[in-house]
Design a protein around this motif. Sequence first.
Motif, PDB file in Angstrom:
ATOM      1  N   LEU A   1       0.875  -1.302  -0.049  1.00 27.77           N
ATOM      2  CA  LEU A   1      -0.307  -0.333  -0.324  1.00 27.77           C
ATOM      3  C   LEU A   1       0.589   1.174   0.259  1.00 27.77           C
ATOM      4  CD1 LEU A   1      -3.141  -1.658   2.571  1.00 27.77           C
ATOM      5  CD2 LEU A   1      -3.544  -0.304  -0.109  1.00 27.77           C
ATOM      6  N   ILE A   2       2.044   1.458   0.796  1.00 31.13           N
ATOM      7  CA  ILE A   2       3.103   2.656   0.843  1.00 31.13           C
ATOM      8  C   ILE A   2       3.448   2.504  -0.626  1.00 31.13           C
ATOM      9  CG2 ILE A   2       4.969   3.597   2.303  1.00 31.13           C
ATOM     10  CD1 ILE A   2       3.774   1.622   4.668  1.00 31.13           C
ATOM     11  N   GLU A   3       3.800   1.637  -1.159  1.00 31.91           N
ATOM     12  CA  GLU A   3       5.289   1.558  -2.385  1.00 31.91           C
ATOM     13  C   GLU A   3       4.133   1.755  -3.262  1.00 31.91           C
ATOM     14  OE1 GLU A   3       8.295  -1.098  -1.273  1.00 31.91           O
ATOM     15  OE2 GLU A   3       6.713  -2.298  -2.449  1.00 31.91           O
ATOM     16  N   SER A   4       2.879   1.391  -3.264  1.00 30.97           N
ATOM     17  CA  SER A   4       1.997   1.893  -4.094  1.00 30.97           C
ATOM     18  C   SER A   4       1.087   3.008  -4.366  1.00 30.97           C
ATOM     19  CB  SER A   4       0.836   1.066  -4.241  1.00 30.97           C
ATOM     20  OG  SER A   4       1.086  -0.650  -4.990  1.00 30.97           O
ATOM     21  N   PHE A   5       0.638   3.389  -2.871  1.00 27.48           N
ATOM     22  CA  PHE A   5      -0.675   4.686  -2.625  1.00 27.48           C
ATOM     23  C   PHE A   5       0.500   6.115  -1.931  1.00 27.48           C
ATOM     24  CE2 PHE A   5      -3.320   1.462  -3.234  1.00 27.48           C
ATOM     25  CZ  PHE A   5      -3.984   1.378  -4.421  1.00 27.48           C
ATOM     26  N   GLY A   6       1.457   5.984  -1.206  1.00 25.89           N
ATOM     27  CA  GLY A   6       2.444   6.138  -0.309  1.00 25.89           C
ATOM     28  C   GLY A   6       1.379   5.907   0.834  1.00 25.89           C
ATOM     29  N   SER A   7       2.206   7.205   2.157  1.00 25.56           N
ATOM     30  CA  SER A   7       1.934   6.394   3.292  1.00 25.56           C
ATOM     31  C   SER A   7       0.880   7.122   3.958  1.00 25.56           C
ATOM     32  CB  SER A   7       2.959   7.569   4.212  1.00 25.56           C
ATOM     33  OG  SER A   7       4.470   6.902   4.029  1.00 25.56           O
ATOM     34  N   ASP A   8      -0.186   8.301   3.734  1.00 27.25           N
ATOM     35  CA  ASP A   8      -1.260   9.138   3.841  1.00 27.25           C
ATOM     36  C   ASP A   8      -2.454   8.122   3.687  1.00 27.25           C
ATOM     37  OD1 ASP A   8      -0.189  11.260   4.124  1.00 27.25           O
ATOM     38  OD2 ASP A   8      -0.942  12.375   2.724  1.00 27.25           O
ATOM     39  N   VAL A   9      -2.978   7.075   2.304  1.00 25.36           N
ATOM     40  CA  VAL A   9      -3.036   6.174   2.095  1.00 25.36           C
ATOM     41  C   VAL A   9      -2.706   5.078   3.018  1.00 25.36           C
ATOM     42  CG1 VAL A   9      -4.440   4.684   0.900  1.00 25.36           C
ATOM     43  CG2 VAL A   9      -3.918   6.944  -0.338  1.00 25.36           C
ATOM     44  N   ASN A  10      -1.860   4.484   3.790  1.00 24.41           N
ATOM     45  CA  ASN A  10      -1.595   3.864   4.333  1.00 24.41           C
ATOM     46  C   ASN A  10      -2.202   4.323   5.774  1.00 24.41           C
ATOM     47  OD1 ASN A  10      -0.511   0.750   5.666  1.00 24.41           O
ATOM     48  ND2 ASN A  10       0.929   2.068   6.573  1.00 24.41           N
ATOM     49  N   GLY A  11      -1.961   5.468   5.951  1.00 21.75           N
ATOM     50  CA  GLY A  11      -2.712   5.693   7.519  1.00 21.75           C
ATOM     51  C   GLY A  11      -3.776   5.501   7.555  1.00 21.75           C
TER      52      GLY A  11
ATOM     53  N   PHE B   1      -5.377  13.083  12.772  1.00 20.78           N
ATOM     54  CA  PHE B   1      -5.790  14.107  13.045  1.00 20.78           C
ATOM     55  C   PHE B   1      -5.237  15.698  12.578  1.00 20.78           C
ATOM     56  CE2 PHE B   1     -10.117  13.031  15.029  1.00 20.78           C
ATOM     57  CZ  PHE B   1     -10.200  12.555  14.050  1.00 20.78           C
ATOM     58  N   TYR B   2      -3.489  14.992  13.175  1.00 18.73           N
ATOM     59  CA  TYR B   2      -2.684  15.256  13.339  1.00 18.73           C
ATOM     60  C   TYR B   2      -1.619  15.429  12.024  1.00 18.73           C
ATOM     61  CZ  TYR B   2       1.944  16.539  15.588  1.00 18.73           C
ATOM     62  OH  TYR B   2       3.448  17.260  15.632  1.00 18.73           O
ATOM     63  N   ASP B   3      -0.874  14.261  11.680  1.00 17.63           N
ATOM     64  CA  ASP B   3      -0.727  13.553  10.961  1.00 17.63           C
ATOM     65  C   ASP B   3      -0.700  12.251  10.001  1.00 17.63           C
ATOM     66  OD1 ASP B   3       1.363  13.452   8.847  1.00 17.63           O
ATOM     67  OD2 ASP B   3       3.329  14.553   9.650  1.00 17.63           O
ATOM     68  N   LEU B   4      -1.657  12.353   8.845  1.00 18.59           N
ATOM     69  CA  LEU B   4      -1.916  11.294   8.515  1.00 18.59           C
ATOM     70  C   LEU B   4      -0.415   9.823   8.281  1.00 18.59           C
ATOM     71  CD1 LEU B   4      -4.575  10.798   6.492  1.00 18.59           C
ATOM     72  CD2 LEU B   4      -4.289   9.809   8.367  1.00 18.59           C
ATOM     73  N   GLY B   5       0.953  11.247   7.660  1.00 24.10           N
ATOM     74  CA  GLY B   5       1.760  10.228   7.318  1.00 24.10           C
ATOM     75  C   GLY B   5       2.924   9.588   8.635  1.00 24.10           C
ATOM     76  N   LEU B   6       2.088  10.548   9.811  1.00 32.86           N
ATOM     77  CA  LEU B   6       2.337   9.615  11.317  1.00 32.86           C
ATOM     78  C   LEU B   6       1.413   9.062  11.437  1.00 32.86           C
ATOM     79  CD1 LEU B   6       3.884  12.181  13.481  1.00 32.86           C
ATOM     80  CD2 LEU B   6       5.098  10.459  13.280  1.00 32.86           C
ATOM     81  N   ALA B   7       0.585   8.768  11.039  1.00 35.28           N
ATOM     82  CA  ALA B   7      -0.502   7.473  11.469  1.00 35.28           C
ATOM     83  C   ALA B   7      -0.298   6.401  10.822  1.00 35.28           C
ATOM     84  CB  ALA B   7      -1.539   7.701  11.255  1.00 35.28           C
TER      85      ALA B   7
END
Length: 503
Positions: free
Chosen positions: A32-42, A248-254
Amino acid sequence: MRTRDSIIKNVVFGFGAKVIVIVLGMLIPKLLIESFGSDVNGLLSTVTQIYTYVALLEAGIGTAAVNALYRPLDKGDQDAVSNVVSAARRYFHEVTYLYFGAVVLFAVVYPFFVSADIDKMTIFWVVLIQGMSGCVSYYFCAVYNQLLEADAHRYVTENVELCGYVLTSAAKIFLISMGFDVIAVQIANFVLAVVKVVITYIYCKKRYPWVVYKKKADKNLLEQRGAFVIHEISTVIFSNTDIVILSFYDLGLASVYGIYNQIFSALNTLINTMNSGLGFLLGQNHYKDHKKFLLLYDTYDTVYTGMVFVIFTIAYILTLPFMSLYAENFKDENYLITYLPLLFTLINLMSGTRMIASRLINVTGNARKTQIRSIAEAAINIVASLILVWFFGIYGVLLGTIIALLYRMNDMLIFANRHILKRKVIVGYKNLFVNGAVFAAIALIYTQIPIHVDGYGILIVYGIVVSLIVASVYLLVNALCNIRLLKNIKIVLQERKAMQNAK
């Protein structure tokens, strides 16, 4: 003989299922991270965890149902079993309607509170479709899962879950590899969730044909059901505070939190297989001979706590080396955060240490007496995490959880030993003190000789060596500190063998 066979099946099938789940559970987020990025995985990590823990509401009602089923199943009273199952089924159906409303509300509201480069309609459909899977499961087979657990056949549920999980993971891998979007991935997840429900429903209809549903079943048969639900609502809030605040703070950190949490949650689920696989013994024996029950409890607690410390100590040592390989192609977020493994380990050690006391509180009908304390735990976690996240980021939400756990772990141990087992509280802390000292010593040594790896093969070799050393140290220390208990176990096993031979 039936009890022994059930234990073996529950534990073996449960452990086998969870090992496969761990492997697949780490592969999907990577894709998921490699295909869609960290925000989608978060986003997916947040939504999946929320619904996973909202499913604990089933466990809240289910705990009351399982406790009510132990005695009639033990006595072979089919009419009483039918009464309890009917009452639980009626209650589950009512709750499903509320659950459905909550899913729709969450799907509509959540997109407006998330700051990320993801289309709001995509977020809406992801949340809605994921929630519908739970609705179907809740309505059609929740009561059967409780009947199987109370009847020492949890391994059946484990096998169905395993097959469903493997098929779902295969579908996700195929769809992601073929370039389908995240909504298509969620639809596949929903379809296969329906398949699991159908399999469970058909199996239980054939296994328990004598169960008769009674329209006027009295929900009061589910003793303290309200208290159990309150406990589970508190658990839902407590367990989801961290990732929701981070989303809410950061989907990447999520996403970062979700990956680490995936590792530790998978291991925690693996360990809890033993708690669920053997837990029916506490339920079936707590109303019998108190002395033998006390021995059973202490034996169960010693083995379980030791296992918790062994597995999470190994996880603490190997997590960062594993993440250095796992996240080497992730470009949009830093996934190597030094102290995350230690904080996650502490959280899971405290959660595991209190687990048997929690089980004891439930099976002995003390849920109502402790419900306010469960609410207090969730409140402490929310307040502490909201404050600390602004100062320490991802560390802050974990520190908030640790603060809440320090309160609730001690509260459970004190209540279980003082009010239920009727003994000195300090006795209940023995396993915590012994294993905690071993963990502290190993962690201190590890800081002096950290592990660096450059391939999965080397990591596996390190893992085997570390596992053997850690397990041996814990086993030796626990054996030396529980010599009397080990002797008592031998006596109990001899008595059981003599009874079987007599039959």
